[in-house]
Design a protein around this motif. Structure first.
Motif, short mmCIF file in Angstrom:
data_model
loop_
_atom_site.label_atom_id
_atom_site.label_comp_id
_atom_site.label_asym_id
_atom_site.label_seq_id
_atom_site.Cartn_x
_atom_site.Cartn_y
_atom_site.Cartn_z
N ALA A 65 0.84 -1.21 0.00
CA ALA A 65 0.00 0.00 0.00
C ALA A 65 0.87 1.25 0.00
O ALA A 65 0.58 2.23 -0.71
N ALA A 66 1.95 1.23 0.77
CA ALA A 66 2.84 2.39 0.81
C ALA A 66 3.52 2.61 -0.54
O ALA A 66 3.68 3.75 -0.99
N LEU A 67 3.91 1.54 -1.21
CA LEU A 67 4.52 1.68 -2.53
C LEU A 67 3.50 2.17 -3.56
O LEU A 67 3.83 2.95 -4.45
N ALA A 68 2.25 1.72 -3.42
CA ALA A 68 1.20 2.18 -4.32
C ALA A 68 0.98 3.68 -4.16
O ALA A 68 0.81 4.41 -5.14
N VAL A 69 1.01 4.14 -2.92
CA VAL A 69 0.86 5.58 -2.67
C VAL A 69 2.05 6.34 -3.22
O VAL A 69 1.91 7.42 -3.81
N ARG A 70 3.25 5.80 -3.06
CA ARG A 70 4.44 6.46 -3.62
C ARG A 70 4.33 6.56 -5.15
O ARG A 70 4.78 7.54 -5.75
N ALA A 71 3.71 5.54 -5.76
CA ALA A 71 3.60 5.53 -7.21
C ALA A 71 2.52 6.48 -7.73
O ALA A 71 2.74 7.18 -8.72
N LEU A 72 1.35 6.47 -7.08
CA LEU A 72 0.20 7.15 -7.67
C LEU A 72 -0.37 8.27 -6.81
O LEU A 72 -1.25 9.01 -7.26
N GLY A 73 0.09 8.36 -5.56
CA GLY A 73 -0.50 9.33 -4.65
C GLY A 73 -1.67 8.72 -3.89
O GLY A 73 -2.31 7.78 -4.37
N PRO A 74 -1.99 9.26 -2.71
CA PRO A 74 -3.04 8.64 -1.87
C PRO A 74 -4.43 8.70 -2.48
O PRO A 74 -5.28 7.85 -2.19
N GLU A 75 -4.69 9.67 -3.34
CA GLU A 75 -6.04 9.81 -3.88
C GLU A 75 -6.39 8.71 -4.88
O GLU A 75 -7.56 8.52 -5.21
N ARG A 76 -5.40 7.97 -5.37
CA ARG A 76 -5.69 6.91 -6.35
C ARG A 76 -5.34 5.52 -5.82
O ARG A 76 -5.06 4.59 -6.58
N VAL A 77 -5.40 5.38 -4.49
CA VAL A 77 -5.22 4.07 -3.85
C VAL A 77 -6.41 3.84 -2.93
O VAL A 77 -6.77 4.71 -2.14
N PHE A 78 -7.04 2.67 -3.07
CA PHE A 78 -8.21 2.32 -2.26
C PHE A 78 -7.91 1.06 -1.47
O PHE A 78 -7.48 0.05 -2.04
N ALA A 79 -8.11 1.12 -0.16
CA ALA A 79 -7.79 -0.02 0.72
C ALA A 79 -9.06 -0.72 1.19
O ALA A 79 -10.09 -0.08 1.43
N LEU A 80 -8.95 -2.03 1.33
CA LEU A 80 -10.04 -2.84 1.90
C LEU A 80 -9.53 -3.52 3.15
O LEU A 80 -8.44 -4.09 3.17
N ILE A 81 -10.34 -3.46 4.21
CA ILE A 81 -10.05 -4.17 5.46
C ILE A 81 -11.15 -5.21 5.61
O ILE A 81 -12.33 -4.86 5.73
N LEU A 82 -10.77 -6.50 5.57
CA LEU A 82 -11.76 -7.58 5.43
C LEU A 82 -11.60 -8.64 6.52
O LEU A 82 -11.20 -9.77 6.25
N PRO A 83 -11.94 -8.30 7.74
CA PRO A 83 -11.81 -9.29 8.83
C PRO A 83 -12.89 -10.36 8.76
O PRO A 83 -13.92 -10.18 8.08
N GLU A 84 -12.67 -11.44 9.45
CA GLU A 84 -13.70 -12.49 9.59
C GLU A 84 -13.62 -13.06 11.01
O GLU A 84 -12.90 -12.53 11.85
N ARG A 85 -14.33 -14.13 11.27
CA ARG A 85 -14.52 -14.63 12.63
C ARG A 85 -13.20 -14.95 13.32
O ARG A 85 -13.07 -14.76 14.54
N ASP A 86 -12.19 -15.44 12.60
CA ASP A 86 -10.95 -15.88 13.21
C ASP A 86 -9.83 -14.83 13.13
O ASP A 86 -8.71 -15.11 13.58
N SER A 87 -10.10 -13.67 12.59
CA SER A 87 -9.07 -12.63 12.51
C SER A 87 -8.75 -12.11 13.90
O SER A 87 -9.65 -11.91 14.72
N ALA A 88 -7.47 -11.86 14.14
CA ALA A 88 -7.08 -11.25 15.40
C ALA A 88 -7.58 -9.80 15.43
O ALA A 88 -7.54 -9.10 14.42
N GLU A 89 -8.06 -9.37 16.59
CA GLU A 89 -8.58 -8.00 16.70
C GLU A 89 -7.52 -6.97 16.34
O GLU A 89 -7.81 -5.93 15.74
N ASP A 90 -6.26 -7.26 16.69
CA ASP A 90 -5.19 -6.30 16.45
C ASP A 90 -4.89 -6.14 14.96
O ASP A 90 -4.35 -5.11 14.55
N SER A 91 -5.23 -7.13 14.15
CA SER A 91 -4.94 -7.05 12.72
C SER A 91 -5.71 -5.90 12.07
O SER A 91 -5.13 -5.07 11.35
N ALA A 92 -7.01 -5.84 12.33
CA ALA A 92 -7.82 -4.75 11.76
C ALA A 92 -7.38 -3.41 12.33
O ALA A 92 -7.39 -2.39 11.62
N ALA A 93 -6.99 -3.38 13.61
CA ALA A 93 -6.53 -2.12 14.20
C ALA A 93 -5.26 -1.63 13.51
O ALA A 93 -5.11 -0.43 13.23
N ARG A 94 -4.34 -2.55 13.21
CA ARG A 94 -3.11 -2.16 12.50
C ARG A 94 -3.44 -1.70 11.08
O ARG A 94 -2.83 -0.77 10.56
#
Length: 328
Positions: free
Chosen positions: A51-80
């Motif tokens: 994600a950081a390299l994508a922002v370096r390449a295109l700028g933050p306005e042209r990078v879209f992130a998805l956070i996709l937790p499920e039942r077994d995901s650690a709570e800290d993962s989504a927080a990070r």
């Protein structure tokens, strides 16, 4: 020839970041003909670096992130992952995919196989799978490690059918995430970023048509140690740069080395580099502080994983030559 050590993985990080960013810009615009990049961020080092390299390449306005937790995901993962999104200043969407996974039978099919191996397994239990054998020169076997609600630990060797069913059901997670990544990529006219590092890519540590599917893979040539170094060079928060690599797939915490690789990532990086550069097992053993026979077994395990996962990299097999205009 110099002594084998971790310094063989040192690189000019600024030059490499610039090279990757320039290539990402060119690929996105001129080869893929897309306006931006979609990255599913797990809170781990690989997706954070991508994600950081994508922002370096295109700028933050042209990078879209998805956070996709499920039942077994650690709570800290989504927080990070949220910390990364805030740090990079990119748009994002969070979607709990557990209801969809339940609807298509992910948890039901997986738990049925676990119960065949461990009939007491039920509500409130947690489990993971561990690999054993290959790095010692034996055939790899898979063990089920489970924890009951009262804290007692249980271990079983998994039969092939039960192991395959657990993995097949679990693979729903990576494939559903990829479906959502492509939904948003189609919606935005963006391309999808794959996040495997060199260890994962080389050793087939990905799900075909799941996390293995992507339009571009910016760090598939970088060893895991180099990904960590790149993340620090790009100025990502320490909480991300210090994160221990896990699968974040099973309900019990599970290291990648425990599930798949023969060694921790720093040792695996060195072993893979040494194999690719023709260093013998005696030298690898000296560098890792292990017997040459164990080093030779690690080389054999790397080659075996390459053979057994080769089909993951392969395109569909055609029964005839298509017309030049029809190559999809």
């Amino acid at each position: 020839m110099s002594a084998l050590g971790h310094d063989v993985l040192d690189m000019d990080l600024e030059a490499e970041a610039d090279r990757i960013a320039a290539r990402l810009r060119a690929v996105t615009a001129r080869e893929l003909h897309r306006r931006g990049l979609v990255v599913a961020v797990s809170g781990g080092i690989d997706s954070s670096c991508c994600a950081a390299l994508a922002v370096r390449a295109l700028g933050p306005e042209r990078v879209f992130a998805l956070i996709l937790p499920e039942r077994d995901s650690a709570e800290d993962s989504a927080a990070r992952a949220r910390l990364l999104v805030e740090h990079l200043g990119i748009r994002s969407e969070t979607k709990d995919i557990a209801p969809a996974l339940a609807a298509i039978g992910c948890y039901e099919q997986r738990d049925a196989a676990v119960r065949r191996a461990l009939p007491a397994y039920g509500e409130g239990w947690r489990f993971k799978i561990a690999i054993d054998g290959g790095s010692e020169g034996r055939i790899n076997i898979f063990r089920l490690l489970a924890e009951a609600p009262d804290g007692s630990r249980h271990e079983r060797t998994l039969g092939l059918a039960d192991y395959l069913q657990i993995v097949a059901a679990t693979n729903f997670k990576q494939r559903l995430r990829k479906a959502l990544e492509y939904f948003h990529a189609d919606r935005l006219n963006y391309a999808v970023v794959g996040t495997p590092n060199r260890l994962e890519y080389d050793q087939g540590f990905f799900v075909k048509n799941g996390d293995g599917a992507a339009d571009v893979k910016p760090i598939a040539h970088l060893y895991k140690s180099q990904v960590y170094a790149m993340a620090r060079h790009l100025g990502l928060p320490a909480r991300l740069c210090d994160a221990v690599p896990t699968t974040d797939t099973y309900s019990l915490s599970q290291g990648q080395d425990e599930f798949y690789f023969a060694l921790g990532y720093r040792e695996m990086d060195l072993a893979l580099w040494a194999l690719e550069h023709g260093r013998d097992a005696v030298e690898l053993g000296h560098a890792l502080g292990i017997e040459p026979a164990r080093a030779a077994a690690i080389y054999a395990d790397i080659e075996n994983k390459r053979r057994t996962t080769r089909y993951l990299h392969a395109p569909p097999v055609l029964m005839g030559e298509p017309d030049q205009a029809c190559t999809a």
